[in-house]
Scaffold this motif. Structure first.
Motif, PDB file in Angstrom:
ATOM      1  N   HIS A 210       0.943  -0.930  -0.354  1.00  0.00           N
ATOM      2  CA  HIS A 210       0.029  -0.089  -0.237  1.00  0.00           C
ATOM      3  C   HIS A 210       1.467   1.536   0.066  1.00  0.00           C
ATOM      4  O   HIS A 210       0.495   2.356  -0.743  1.00  0.00           O
ATOM      5  CB  HIS A 210      -0.928  -0.729   1.200  1.00  0.00           C
ATOM      6  N   TYR A 217       0.301   7.549  -6.370  1.00  0.00           N
ATOM      7  CA  TYR A 217      -0.760   8.230  -6.865  1.00  0.00           C
ATOM      8  C   TYR A 217      -0.717   9.883  -6.494  1.00  0.00           C
ATOM      9  O   TYR A 217      -1.215  10.780  -7.604  1.00  0.00           O
ATOM     10  CB  TYR A 217      -1.635   7.502  -5.947  1.00  0.00           C
ATOM     11  N   LEU A 224      -5.428   6.974 -10.147  1.00  0.00           N
ATOM     12  CA  LEU A 224      -5.806   5.807  -9.220  1.00  0.00           C
ATOM     13  C   LEU A 224      -6.827   4.462  -9.985  1.00  0.00           C
ATOM     14  O   LEU A 224      -6.295   3.027  -9.427  1.00  0.00           O
ATOM     15  CB  LEU A 224      -7.765   6.408  -9.166  1.00  0.00           C
ATOM     16  N   ALA A 225      -6.888   4.576 -11.167  1.00  0.00           N
ATOM     17  CA  ALA A 225      -7.633   3.590 -12.328  1.00  0.00           C
ATOM     18  C   ALA A 225      -5.735   2.874 -12.398  1.00  0.00           C
ATOM     19  O   ALA A 225      -5.867   1.581 -12.820  1.00  0.00           O
ATOM     20  CB  ALA A 225      -7.964   3.863 -13.577  1.00  0.00           C
ATOM     21  N   GLN A 228      -4.914   0.962  -9.626  1.00  0.00           N
ATOM     22  CA  GLN A 228      -6.041  -0.861  -8.964  1.00  0.00           C
ATOM     23  C   GLN A 228      -5.569  -1.298 -10.726  1.00  0.00           C
ATOM     24  O   GLN A 228      -5.165  -2.496  -9.661  1.00  0.00           O
ATOM     25  CB  GLN A 228      -7.303   0.338  -9.920  1.00  0.00           C
ATOM     26  N   LYS A 229      -5.115  -1.127 -11.611  1.00  0.00           N
ATOM     27  CA  LYS A 229      -5.068  -1.821 -11.926  1.00  0.00           C
ATOM     28  C   LYS A 229      -3.823  -2.992 -12.016  1.00  0.00           C
ATOM     29  O   LYS A 229      -3.629  -3.889 -11.959  1.00  0.00           O
ATOM     30  CB  LYS A 229      -4.449  -1.736 -13.955  1.00  0.00           C
ATOM     31  N   TRP A 233      -6.385  -4.757  -7.472  1.00  0.00           N
ATOM     32  CA  TRP A 233      -7.060  -4.144  -7.211  1.00  0.00           C
ATOM     33  C   TRP A 233      -8.939  -4.698  -7.714  1.00  0.00           C
ATOM     34  O   TRP A 233      -9.047  -4.000  -9.191  1.00  0.00           O
ATOM     35  CB  TRP A 233      -7.721  -3.631  -6.454  1.00  0.00           C
ATOM     36  N   ARG A 234      -9.602  -5.768  -7.187  1.00  0.00           N
ATOM     37  CA  ARG A 234     -10.686  -5.771  -7.971  1.00  0.00           C
ATOM     38  C   ARG A 234     -11.589  -4.439  -7.744  1.00  0.00           C
ATOM     39  O   ARG A 234     -12.264  -4.155  -9.115  1.00  0.00           O
ATOM     40  CB  ARG A 234     -11.851  -6.945  -7.636  1.00  0.00           C
ATOM     41  N   ALA A 236     -12.689  -0.591  -7.498  1.00  0.00           N
ATOM     42  CA  ALA A 236     -12.222   1.208  -7.209  1.00  0.00           C
ATOM     43  C   ALA A 236     -11.857   2.038  -5.519  1.00  0.00           C
ATOM     44  O   ALA A 236     -11.435   2.473  -5.755  1.00  0.00           O
ATOM     45  CB  ALA A 236     -13.516   2.199  -7.856  1.00  0.00           C
ATOM     46  N   SER A 238     -11.084  -0.294  -3.510  1.00  0.00           N
ATOM     47  CA  SER A 238     -10.199  -0.585  -2.212  1.00  0.00           C
ATOM     48  C   SER A 238      -9.071   0.345  -2.703  1.00  0.00           C
ATOM     49  O   SER A 238      -7.750   0.584  -2.191  1.00  0.00           O
ATOM     50  CB  SER A 238      -9.446  -1.539  -2.977  1.00  0.00           C
ATOM     51  N   VAL A 239      -9.169   1.742  -3.778  1.00  0.00           N
ATOM     52  CA  VAL A 239      -8.228   2.463  -4.068  1.00  0.00           C
ATOM     53  C   VAL A 239      -7.708   4.157  -3.474  1.00  0.00           C
ATOM     54  O   VAL A 239      -7.380   4.359  -3.841  1.00  0.00           O
ATOM     55  CB  VAL A 239      -7.250   2.556  -5.512  1.00  0.00           C
ATOM     56  N   ARG A 240      -9.477   4.465  -3.343  1.00  0.00           N
ATOM     57  CA  ARG A 240      -9.566   5.623  -3.167  1.00  0.00           C
ATOM     58  C   ARG A 240      -8.940   6.003  -1.841  1.00  0.00           C
ATOM     59  O   ARG A 240      -8.966   7.154  -1.925  1.00  0.00           O
ATOM     60  CB  ARG A 240     -10.976   5.333  -2.454  1.00  0.00           C
TER      61      ARG A 240
END
Length: 285
Positions: A210, A217, A224-225, A228-229, A233-234, A236, A238-240
């Motif tokens: 993390h 970021y 963020l996209a 995530q990729k 992470w499945r 969104a 999870s990364v906000r």
């Protein structure tokens, strides 16, 4: 507790777990301990797996989380990771230094790196015009994925892969890292004994994953996209969390004693000089 729950009825097991979780909370244990205990019981009692099973134990965990939010997997300041790396280097734990940087750079789950074989860490081709970065091939249950270790620590990782791991001279099927996850934890625990790091909370290897995502970021290296990729992470959601990490990371760093904070900042500032052999690690920390 396992001896009682293996033989007890579902209702009795739920009550035993609830009482144990309350006891563990009052004893000052971390929430992660409670989560692991419930998971262990369900592992040995598959009949208790399901949304409507163990309602009292799950309620106890929710109450515990409200009173002690889970922080074991929140990002660490990058300066602290640099301090762990320089400390590992200073005591001859060079493969551990590589592992810290690789997990952070690629957002790896710890087990993913430690399962990697020599052939899964692909060195760049010297004459190639493509990215001159190490590539990590992940063996997943669905399909193989490749993460390019570009960005922060890119050149260091290539250098350490050659000089420390000695990848070009080793059998392709051999496990790339000759150390275990516990040895990274040992370095973090050594740092805790040397300096007062209690304000950082529980030191967990997943926090490294993390940390890399948060840094990329906040430094506008990736959206963020893209984070995530890269982190696989499945959702969104999870990364906000990384939108809110800047102030928290600064607070964590400032919560450290001044001398430790200065060492951590110096470790990040001189990291390349230390790992390239231009500066003694002992002189930095």
């Amino acid at each position: 507790i396992m001896g009682f729950t293996v033989l007890a009825s579902a209702q009795m097991t739920d009550g035993i777990l609830k009482q144990y979780l309350i006891f563990a909370f009052l004893e000052g244990d971390h929430l992660a301990h409670g989560v692991h205990v419930v998971a262990a019981v369900v592992f040995f009692r598959p009949d208790l797996k399901g949304e409507h099973q163990l309602p009292l134990a799950k309620q106890a965990l929710k109450g515990w989380q409200r009173l002690q939010p889970l922080d074991a997997r929140l990002p660490l300041p990058l300066e602290m990771v640099a301090l762990f790396v320089v400390l590992a280097w200073s005591v001859g734990r060079k493969e551990e230094a590589f592992a810290f940087l690789c997990i952070v750079n690629c957002y790896l789950r710890p087990e993913e790196l430690f399962k990697a074989r020599v052939q899964d860490l692909v060195l760049p081709i010297a004459a190639s015009t493509a990215s001159q970065a190490l590539s990590v091939v992940l063996q997943t249950h669905e399909f193989d994925e490749c993460i390019v270790a570009d960005g922060k620590f890119q050149d260091l990782l290539v250098c350490l892969a050659v000089r420390v791991l000695q990848l070009p001279a080793r059998p392709q099927k051999e496990t790339a890292l000759r150390v275990k996850p516990q040895q990274l934890i040992d370095v973090m625990n050594l740092a805790s004994r040397m300096w007062d790091l209690s304000s950082l909370g529980s030191l967990d290897l997943y926090r490294l994953r993390h940390t890399g995502a948060s840094f990329d970021y906040l430094s506008h290296t990736r959206t963020l996209a893209e984070v995530q990729k890269r982190g696989r992470w499945r959702a969104a959601a999870s990364v906000r969390r990384y939108k809110k990490c800047s102030r928290r990371n600064q607070h964590l760093l400032c919560s450290l004693p001044a001398d430790v904070r200065n060492k951590a900042c110096a470790a990040l500032r001189h990291l390349e000089d230390v790992l390239y052999g231009r500066l003694s690690a002992v002189g930095v920390i």
